[in-house]
Design an enzyme around this catalytic site. Structure first.
Site, short mmCIF file in Angstrom:
data_model
loop_
_atom_site.label_atom_id
_atom_site.label_comp_id
_atom_site.label_asym_id
_atom_site.label_seq_id
_atom_site.Cartn_x
_atom_site.Cartn_y
_atom_site.Cartn_z
N HIS A 30 0.93 -1.32 0.27
CA HIS A 30 0.23 0.16 -0.32
C HIS A 30 1.35 1.40 -0.21
CE1 HIS A 30 -3.05 2.84 1.28
NE2 HIS A 30 -4.10 2.42 0.40
N ASP B 196 -8.01 -5.53 -0.29
CA ASP B 196 -8.33 -5.92 -2.34
C ASP B 196 -7.77 -7.47 -1.07
OD1 ASP B 196 -9.69 -4.55 -3.39
OD2 ASP B 196 -7.48 -3.73 -4.10
C1 LIG Z 1 -0.63 -0.89 -4.23
C2 LIG Z 1 0.66 -0.37 -4.92
C3 LIG Z 1 -0.58 0.00 -6.03
C4 LIG Z 1 1.30 0.89 -4.50
O1 LIG Z 1 2.11 1.34 -5.23
P1 LIG Z 1 3.62 2.32 -4.92
O2 LIG Z 1 3.43 2.72 -3.43
O3 LIG Z 1 3.54 3.05 -5.72
O4 LIG Z 1 4.87 1.51 -4.69
P2 LIG Z 1 5.91 0.53 -5.44
O5 LIG Z 1 4.78 -0.41 -6.73
O6 LIG Z 1 6.40 1.62 -5.64
O7 LIG Z 1 6.09 0.08 -4.83
C5 LIG Z 1 7.39 -0.73 -3.47
C6 LIG Z 1 8.61 -1.83 -3.54
O8 LIG Z 1 7.88 -2.81 -3.27
C7 LIG Z 1 7.30 -3.88 -3.86
N1 LIG Z 1 6.05 -4.28 -4.47
C8 LIG Z 1 4.65 -3.20 -3.82
N2 LIG Z 1 3.67 -3.68 -4.15
C9 LIG Z 1 4.01 -5.26 -4.19
C10 LIG Z 1 3.22 -6.31 -4.28
N3 LIG Z 1 1.88 -6.41 -4.46
N4 LIG Z 1 3.72 -7.94 -4.51
C11 LIG Z 1 5.62 -7.13 -4.83
N5 LIG Z 1 5.69 -6.28 -4.69
C12 LIG Z 1 5.53 -5.45 -4.33
C13 LIG Z 1 7.92 -3.08 -5.65
O9 LIG Z 1 8.27 -4.00 -6.19
C14 LIG Z 1 9.25 -2.22 -5.58
O10 LIG Z 1 10.10 -2.41 -5.13
P3 LIG Z 1 11.92 -2.45 -5.59
O11 LIG Z 1 11.72 -0.68 -4.28
O12 LIG Z 1 12.31 -3.73 -4.57
O13 LIG Z 1 11.91 -2.21 -7.06
C15 LIG Z 1 1.46 -1.56 -4.56
O14 LIG Z 1 1.69 -1.60 -3.66
C16 LIG Z 1 0.45 -2.35 -5.33
O15 LIG Z 1 0.85 -2.82 -6.99
N6 LIG Z 1 -0.41 -4.04 -4.78
C17 LIG Z 1 -0.39 -4.35 -5.59
C18 LIG Z 1 -1.73 -4.23 -5.76
C19 LIG Z 1 -2.96 -3.99 -5.33
O16 LIG Z 1 -2.65 -4.80 -4.64
N7 LIG Z 1 -3.53 -2.84 -5.39
C20 LIG Z 1 -4.97 -2.99 -4.07
C21 LIG Z 1 -4.06 -1.50 -3.55
S1 LIG Z 1 -5.55 -0.87 -2.33
#
Ligand SMILES: CC(C)(COP(=O)(O)OP(=O)(O)OC[C@H]1O[C@@H](n2cnc3c(N)ncnc32)[C@H](O)[C@@H]1OP(=O)(O)O)[C@@H](O)C(=O)NCCC(=O)NCCS
Length: 396
Positions: A280, A331
């Protein structure tokens, strides 16, 4: 350009350069930690989620969805008398008109994504409302009551028609009961209704998430209420936002069994693939809604014979926490709750929207009360000083 014009141009340029030089290219990616507005609707304080000052735990235990809608829109919980009238008003709008059912029949005959169907359906619903261009606060409140009442019926009707099932006539006491009956075709038990109602409470609002921000941006242009909601639905559709709940169930089916979880997680980490329902932007120490849904799903999964899925999710949760320090979001367990209730994965994100329309509406009301159009800047990294060549002299 005359002398004054020239000075003006130079001053504007200096101001632009000043602004741009303060913004390192990466700092605002995803607007992380950027405060874009003040709000009294909802707030995330570390691992606590508040709606209008009440914790989500307190509301989930003691308030129903209709009370929470009133709370989000009006700022305080309703009295018993207010709630009775409000609920009756919302339920009145669960009955869809013939033109709307005709439109839903056409929309559901397509093979489009469920959220694309919903987006089109709500847009079409707006076309059928004679006051949809009226944007005064009292008009928007009126429109929000009608849409929020109708929303679950629209989701249920799309779901049944898309599955080739006949529509059922429903009489219900709450929006939760109405939806379950209309979607599943049979009256839910009190326990099922309560569980679903709690899920609606947990999804109703969430500070300045992507879809709420979209709704606020659209309404900041003085566009109409339905446009703001349609924009928000489009934003919720993506798997990085609301679309993740459906993806979690698909992921479980893909993994197949508990024995495959470790290898799946290892592969996801190695290949830098996102595990759905995990992580998140704001909660770094856990999402309180995920904690509540984990508990709620445990008992309902036992009754529905879905313990294996629950065990797979809790194993993914601990693997992701120990290996990546990432925790589940709302989710992660919600899809399991809906599956245990007999709902289809294709309906999960539309159900999210059915609840979140409460929050989007509250955010829109707040936005128009103290509006200024959202107009941030882009940090330009492209080339400068190019000149247009005649077509015959351009190189491919
Ligand atoms: C929620 C979300 C979009 C937040 O995105 P964000 O704040 O931009 O975080 P980032 O995508 O920059 O992730 C930061 C780090 O954590 C990792 N990470 C974040 N969510 C991850 C996940 N669900 N699975 C694996 N790795 C994840 C990223 O790969 C990144 O790692 P790195 O620094 O080694 O490259 C992201 O966690 C995600 O895509 N989750 C899966 C989709 C989801 O469940 N969405 C519902 C949100 S309520």
């Amino acid at each position: 350009v005359n002398g004054t014009g020239c000075v003006q141009q130079v001053l504007t340029l200096i101001k632009e350069v000043e602004i741009m030089s303060q913004i390192p290219e990466s700092a605002n990616k995803g607007l992380e930690n950027i405060v874009a507005c003040t709000t009294e609707v909802s707030s995330i304080q570390d691992t606590t989620l508040l709606y209008r000052g009440y914790t989500i735990e307190d509301l989930a235990a003691h308030a129903g969805f209709e009370e929470v809608i009133w709370l989000l829109w009006k700022g305080e919980l309703p009295t018993e008398h207010e709630l009775g009238g409000f609920r009756a008003e919302l339920l009145k709008h669960t009955t869809l008109t013939h033109p709307m059912i005709e439109a839903l029949t056409r929309i559901s005959a397509t093979s489009a994504h469920p959220m694309a169907k919903l987006r089109t359906a709500i847009s079409h619903y707006g076309l059928l409302q004679s006051d949809s261009e009226l944007t005064a606060p009292e008009n928007m409140l009126e429109q929000a009551i009608r849409l929020t009442g109708a929303f679950g019926s629209i989701v249920a009707t799309l779901s049944r028609l898309s599955r080739g099932l006949p529509l059922v006539e429903v009489k219900a006491n709450t929006l939760a009961e109405h939806f379950l009956h209309a979607c599943l075709g049979q009256k839910p038990s009190l326990e099922q209704t309560k569980l679903f109602d709690t899920a609606l409470v947990l999804h109703a609002d969430h500070e300045l998430n992507a879809s709420a921000f979209t709704a606020r941006v659209v309404s900041s242009t003085q566009a109409d209420y339905i446009s703001a909601v349609v924009g928000a639905i489009a934003s919720l559709k993506g798997p990085l936002h609301g679309g993740a709940n459906e993806q979690v169930m698909l992921m479980l089916k893909q993994i197949g069994s508990l024995g495959n979880v470790a290898a799946f997680i290892e592969d996801a980490i190695q290949m830098k693939k996102k595990v759905m329902g995990i992580g998140h932007r704001v909660y770094k120490n856990g999402d309180p809604r995920a904690r509540l849904l984990r508990e709620l799903s445990r008992s309902v999964c036992q009754k529905a014979g879905l313990q294996d899925f629950h065990l797979m999710l809790s194993t993914i949760e601990s693997e992701m926490e120990s290996k990546k320090g990432l925790m589940p979001n709302v989710d992660f367990y919600s899809g399991l709750v809906y599956t245990a209730l007999g709902l289809q994965p294709s309906d999960f994100t539309p159900i999210f929207a059915m609840s979140r329309v409460a929050g989007w509406s509250a955010q829109v009301f707040e936005q128009i009360k103290n509006n200024r159009i959202y107009r941030p800047r882009g940090y330009y990294t492209g080339p400068l000083g190019k000149e247009v060549r005649a077509k015959e002299k351009r190189i491919a």
